[in-house]
Design an enzyme around this catalytic site. Structure first.
Site, PDB file in Angstrom:
ATOM      1  CD  GLN A 151      -1.141   0.230   3.794  1.00  0.00           C
ATOM      2  OE1 GLN A 151      -1.670  -1.101   4.037  1.00  0.00           O
ATOM      3  NE2 GLN A 151      -1.434   0.993   4.415  1.00  0.00           N
ATOM      4  CB  CYS A 157      -4.644  -1.316   5.378  1.00  0.00           C
ATOM      5  SG  CYS A 157      -5.673  -0.061   6.816  1.00  0.00           S
ATOM      6  CG  HIS A 293      -2.813  -2.625   9.285  1.00  0.00           C
ATOM      7  ND1 HIS A 293      -3.025  -1.617   8.441  1.00  0.00           N
ATOM      8  CD2 HIS A 293      -2.406  -3.428   9.233  1.00  0.00           C
ATOM      9  CE1 HIS A 293      -2.260  -2.184   7.412  1.00  0.00           C
ATOM     10  NE2 HIS A 293      -1.840  -3.187   8.120  1.00  0.00           N
ATOM     11  CG  ASN A 313       0.266  -6.344   6.442  1.00  0.00           C
ATOM     12  OD1 ASN A 313      -0.596  -5.406   6.293  1.00  0.00           O
ATOM     13  ND2 ASN A 313       1.080  -6.026   7.623  1.00  0.00           N
TER      14      ASN A 313
END
Length: 356
Positions: A151, A157, A293, A313
């Protein structure tokens, strides 16, 4: 501090070998010889800078980042010395102060649902009656997970978590793994979500439904910043979903039931220094005070007696275990480690087709 450096580097070197007997001894990515002598510190910083393509505008900025690097290295050493179930290592964030990290690389905003946006829907949970769950699931090996993305310095996110979940259910429904566009959500899903300023996954799922689908990443590539919303191209491919549902809050078994059937978007309290430098193992360490997150749960299992949920992630492959993290489960905490059972949802795809 300089007088303590020999001890620090010895601790870091030995901690890298002993933090967990099953992991690579070069946990920070450098040899023990590099870490034992204080005279090697600048060389270590230089080689790390080259590895991560770090270029500083001025000598003053380089000195500032060097100091931050040393502070972060000390935290990594002290944490690894505890010999826990997870370990830390140098990554692309090693020259970034923790306050700066939190301000630029997170982006989940649960509070948006209380600021004029519609509440999260009280939808049915289709997997409530699921029984005989497999002892382990990993959607990466089932072909439902695209390569790890990055990102960048942007609080997007929420878009990456949304897209990864949609990519997963689309592959399960169609047999085709297609990388989809986070940038379209950044540019066009702006009623309640706010691009680099943060958002939540349910709003993004709702946008995809209302927009009759989401473009591929190839047709609408990621820019690491907000842009202008592009109109649909006549021959561009889009992937559709037919709905989305929330996983019941504070229920580990509910998340496992959903995860046994598809990847799931998950909110997490990831704004801690340990999470910033997570390198491997089953994470059960410090978390931030609130959900900040978004990740995507892509499996669960057990490793050497540690039950975990594996999550994708969006900080690139140099973070964590090639971009993934294992979060400890079975702790008895209703909200789970770092609150991972507090805010989870997934898209629904009943129709199997391309296009709106």
């Amino acid at each position: 501090m300089e007088s303590k450096l020999p001890v620090l580097f010895l601790c870091l070197a030995f901690a890298a070998c002993s933090a967990n007997q099953h992991h690579d001894p070069s946990v920070v990515g450098y040899s023990q010889e590099d870490l034992v002598l204080p005279s090697k510190l600048l060389d270590l910083f230089t080689s790390w800078s080259v590895k991560h393509s770090k270029i500083y505008a001025t000598p003053k900025e380089k000195v500032k980042r060097y100091r931050v690097f040393k502070q972060n290295l000390m935290h990594i050493a002290e944490t690894n010395r505890k010999n826990g179930s997870y370990w830390l290592g140098l990554n692309q964030f090693a020259d970034i102060a923790h306050k700066e990290f939190k301000a630029n690389y997170l982006g989940l905003k649960p509070g948006l649902s209380k600021m004029g946006a519609p509440p999260r829907p009280a939808t049915a949970f289709r997997y409530a009656n699921a029984v005989s769950l497999p002892w382990a699931v990993d959607w990466r090996y089932k072909g439902a997970v695209t390569p790890v993305k990055n990102q960048g310095k942007c609080g997007s996110c929420w878009a990456f978590s949304t897209v990864a979940a949609v990519e997963g259910i689309n592959q399960i429904a169609t047999g085709k793994l297609v990388s989809l566009s986070e940038q379209e959500l950044m540019d066009c899903d702006t009623t309640f979500d706010h691009g680099c300023g943060g958002g939540i996954m349910d709003f993004a799922f709702a946008f995809i439904m209302g927009n009759q689908g989401i473009h591929t990443d190839e047709d609408y590539p990621y820019l690491m910043e907000e842009g202008y919303c592009k109109e649909k191209q006549p021959h561009a491919r889009v992937v559709t979903i037919t709905g989305y549902e929330d996983v019941p809050e504070n229920s580990e078994v509910s998340l496992l039931k959903a995860l046994a059937h598809q990847p799931v978007s998950v909110g997490i309290a990831a704004g801690s220094k340990d999470f910033q430098f997570y390198k491997g193992g089953v994470f059960d360490g410090d978390c931030s005070a609130e959900l900040d997150h978004a990740l995507t749960a892509v499996g669960y299992g057990s490793s050497y007696g540690q039950d975990y949920i594996v999550m994708k992630n969006s900080w690139g492959k140099s973070w964590g275990e090639q971009g993934f993290v294992m979060i400890k489960r079975g702790t008895g905490q209703p909200e789970g480690v770092c609150g991972i059972y507090s805010m989870a949802s997934y898209p629904v795809k009943n129709a199997i087709h391309w296009g709106a």
